[in-house]
Scaffold this motif. Structure first.
Motif, PDB file in Angstrom:
ATOM      1  N   ALA A 180       0.862  -1.186   0.000  1.00  0.00           N
ATOM      2  CA  ALA A 180       0.000   0.000   0.000  1.00  0.00           C
ATOM      3  C   ALA A 180       0.895   1.231   0.000  1.00  0.00           C
ATOM      4  O   ALA A 180       1.308   1.710   1.062  1.00  0.00           O
ATOM      5  CB  ALA A 180      -0.934  -0.007   1.208  1.00  0.00           C
ATOM      6  N   ASN A 181       1.208   1.726  -1.191  1.00  0.00           N
ATOM      7  CA  ASN A 181       2.049   2.908  -1.335  1.00  0.00           C
ATOM      8  C   ASN A 181       1.165   4.133  -1.555  1.00  0.00           C
ATOM      9  O   ASN A 181       0.448   4.204  -2.544  1.00  0.00           O
ATOM     10  CB  ASN A 181       3.014   2.738  -2.512  1.00  0.00           C
ATOM     11  N   GLU A 182       1.203   5.067  -0.640  1.00  0.00           N
ATOM     12  CA  GLU A 182       0.365   6.273  -0.680  1.00  0.00           C
ATOM     13  C   GLU A 182      -1.117   5.922  -0.849  1.00  0.00           C
ATOM     14  O   GLU A 182      -1.796   6.392  -1.756  1.00  0.00           O
ATOM     15  CB  GLU A 182       0.841   7.219  -1.790  1.00  0.00           C
ATOM     16  N   VAL A 183      -1.584   5.107   0.052  1.00  0.00           N
ATOM     17  CA  VAL A 183      -3.002   4.726   0.109  1.00  0.00           C
ATOM     18  C   VAL A 183      -3.677   5.379   1.310  1.00  0.00           C
ATOM     19  O   VAL A 183      -4.742   5.990   1.189  1.00  0.00           O
ATOM     20  CB  VAL A 183      -3.153   3.190   0.173  1.00  0.00           C
ATOM     21  N   ASP A 265       3.984   5.713   3.290  1.00  0.00           N
ATOM     22  CA  ASP A 265       3.243   6.964   3.166  1.00  0.00           C
ATOM     23  C   ASP A 265       3.989   8.059   3.914  1.00  0.00           C
ATOM     24  O   ASP A 265       4.948   7.799   4.632  1.00  0.00           O
ATOM     25  CB  ASP A 265       1.834   6.813   3.750  1.00  0.00           C
ATOM     26  N   TYR A 266       3.513   9.295   3.733  1.00  0.00           N
ATOM     27  CA  TYR A 266       4.106  10.377   4.498  1.00  0.00           C
ATOM     28  C   TYR A 266       3.322  10.564   5.792  1.00  0.00           C
ATOM     29  O   TYR A 266       2.098  10.470   5.818  1.00  0.00           O
ATOM     30  CB  TYR A 266       4.182  11.685   3.708  1.00  0.00           C
ATOM     31  N   GLN A 302      -9.117  18.105  -7.807  1.00  0.00           N
ATOM     32  CA  GLN A 302      -7.843  18.116  -7.090  1.00  0.00           C
ATOM     33  C   GLN A 302      -7.790  16.989  -6.074  1.00  0.00           C
ATOM     34  O   GLN A 302      -8.817  16.539  -5.556  1.00  0.00           O
ATOM     35  CB  GLN A 302      -7.635  19.458  -6.391  1.00  0.00           C
ATOM     36  N   ASP A 303      -6.566  16.539  -5.815  1.00  0.00           N
ATOM     37  CA  ASP A 303      -6.350  15.532  -4.797  1.00  0.00           C
ATOM     38  C   ASP A 303      -6.411  16.193  -3.420  1.00  0.00           C
ATOM     39  O   ASP A 303      -6.032  17.359  -3.272  1.00  0.00           O
ATOM     40  CB  ASP A 303      -4.974  14.883  -5.013  1.00  0.00           C
ATOM     41  N   ILE A 304      -6.896  15.465  -2.434  1.00  0.00           N
ATOM     42  CA  ILE A 304      -6.955  15.936  -1.053  1.00  0.00           C
ATOM     43  C   ILE A 304      -6.315  14.866  -0.187  1.00  0.00           C
ATOM     44  O   ILE A 304      -6.701  13.690  -0.257  1.00  0.00           O
ATOM     45  CB  ILE A 304      -8.405  16.188  -0.586  1.00  0.00           C
ATOM     46  N   THR A 305      -5.330  15.242   0.619  1.00  0.00           N
ATOM     47  CA  THR A 305      -4.620  14.257   1.429  1.00  0.00           C
ATOM     48  C   THR A 305      -4.389  14.781   2.842  1.00  0.00           C
ATOM     49  O   THR A 305      -4.484  15.979   3.101  1.00  0.00           O
ATOM     50  CB  THR A 305      -3.236  13.915   0.824  1.00  0.00           C
ATOM     51  N   ALA A 306      -4.068  13.855   3.724  1.00  0.00           N
ATOM     52  CA  ALA A 306      -3.629  14.199   5.079  1.00  0.00           C
ATOM     53  C   ALA A 306      -2.511  13.239   5.449  1.00  0.00           C
ATOM     54  O   ALA A 306      -2.506  12.074   5.039  1.00  0.00           O
ATOM     55  CB  ALA A 306      -4.774  14.096   6.079  1.00  0.00           C
ATOM     56  N   HIS A 307      -1.542  13.717   6.216  1.00  0.00           N
ATOM     57  CA  HIS A 307      -0.457  12.845   6.668  1.00  0.00           C
ATOM     58  C   HIS A 307      -1.019  11.712   7.534  1.00  0.00           C
ATOM     59  O   HIS A 307      -2.134  11.796   8.050  1.00  0.00           O
ATOM     60  CB  HIS A 307       0.562  13.652   7.457  1.00  0.00           C
TER      61      HIS A 307
END
Length: 392
Positions: A180-183, A265-266, A302-307
């Motif tokens: 799971a890379n950047e999931v 992930d970050y 747009q992509d939306i992410t959280a650490h």
């Protein structure tokens, strides 16, 4: 209420077609109607879920060029997409990751890999190539929610024939390696914070005169207890709680009979994630390779992410009966797994991007690797030095 996360992206630097804007307007109408039906307020977690995954309209559910590929990165004049991931920067990422995968697969009679969110298919291609060089030919399953990304993967991986198969849902049981890379960073999060009197609020979304706006309400018992368990009251503090990520970890844990899950992930362990200085949270958006912190604009485009709170993910795995087998930075993991031995085998093009993969100022430190598993007795090579499980 104004967004505390920063300024909007410069419109002069973002070029959107009339079709893209019309697409966003359709999702805007859908979200506005759902907010009205819900009484005028929607949790941000639900907003993020809809903005990213609403069938036919969400960012990951519609036909948008989201991911820059290795080919476009090497030819800037044709660059596209909104962001780039480690597998696209260099084949060294997938080739090195494959060394850790191989260590586990060699203990299987029928080696199997399950990848979540496989992007362009580049990581799968690189891992399979590196494993084939070691006389390992695993079954490779991909679970992908994006229809257009699945099509790109099928083209990219056609060479591997039936060795690669796509799934529509998690198998009931699984033995092997989960990738799971950047999931986790793209899973919907709740926005929560502390009021001036030390109680917990949840930040949600309402419809205002000029579009979507933030609106705070008292948090429910579950979220209030979650935040209180992570940090003392700090008025004016805003952060994220990823209940969806923990539920996903639990679901994977229940199905993994033997093997490991590698989560890349970050993010940070809990003490860093909820540090008093990180008082505006980690929420970030990506569009056309520009980052900003305005998730309520351009829905669907747009992509939306959280650490990731890796302590919470490790705890969820442990509670579900898995062992926490390793936790370290991406740079340390790659170096442990043999990156320096692989470099001489790469041509000049595939060597590009390696600095970003391991630099402390780039992905090397911000990205972490968490390994959880069941039935694994040997120490994993990717965590032989610099294991940080004591920080979780």
């Amino acid at each position: 209420m104004q967004n505390p996360h920063g300024q909007r992206p410069d419109p002069a630097q973002i070029h959107l077609s009339a079709d893209a804007l019309a697409h966003s307007e359709k999702l805007t109408t859908r979200l506005r109607d759902q907010i009205a039906q819900a009484g005028g307020w929607m949790s941000f977690a639900q907003w993020m879920q809809q903005a990213l995954y609403e069938p036919g309209l969400g960012y990951y559910s519609a036909g948008l060029a989201k991911l820059a590929t290795r080919d476009t990165l090497h030819c800037p004049s044709s660059a596209s997409g909104d962001f780039v991931t480690a597998p696209e920067l260099s084949a060294a990422f997938g080739y090195t990751l494959a060394q850790q995968v191989a260590q586990v697969l060699r203990e299987q009679d029928k080696p199997t890999i399950l990848e979540f969110g496989a992007g362009s298919g580049q990581l799968a291609h690189d891992v399979l190539t590196a494993l084939a060089d070691q006389e390992l030919h695993p079954h490779y399953h991909i679970l992908e929610v994006s229809a257009d990304l699945r099509e790109r993967q099928q083209l990219k991986l056609a060479h591997w024939g039936t060795q690669v198969q796509w799934l529509d849902q998690l198998p009931d049981t699984f033995i092997g390696v989960v990738l799971a890379n950047e999931v986790l960073d793209a899973m919907p999060v709740h926005l929560v914070g502390w009021t001036s009197d030390g109680t917990v609020f949840e930040r949600g979304v309402a419809w205002g005169t000029d579009g979507f706006v933030w609106e705070d309400r008292p948090a429910g018992e579950v979220l209030a207890n979650e935040l209180a368990g992570k940090m003392p009251p700090l008025p004016g503090y805003l952060t994220e709680i990823n209940l969806a990520g923990r539920a996903w970890i639990n679901e994977v844990s229940q199905r993994l009979q033997w093997g490991i899950a590698l989560l890349i992930d970050y993010g940070f362990p809990q003490a860093e994630y909820y540090h008093p200085q990180r008082r505006e949270g980690t929420l970030m958006c990506h569009i056309q390779h520009r980052s900003h912190a305005q998730p309520l604009i351009l829905p669907g485009l747009q992509d939306i992410t959280a650490h990731v709170d890796f302590s919470a993910m490790a705890s969820a795995a442990f509670d579900a009966g898995l062992n926490v087998l390793g936790y370290t930075s991406q740079a340390r993991f790659l170096l442990n797994a043999g990156l320096l031995d692989i470099l001489p085998k790469l041509d000049i093009n595939t060597q590009r991007g390696i600095d970003k993969l391991i630099s402390e100022a780039e992905m090397g430190e911000l990205f972490k690797v968490l390994a959880v598993g069941r039935g694994i007795d040997s120490d994993l090579i990717g965590f032989s030095r610099g294991d940080r499980r004591h920080q979780l």
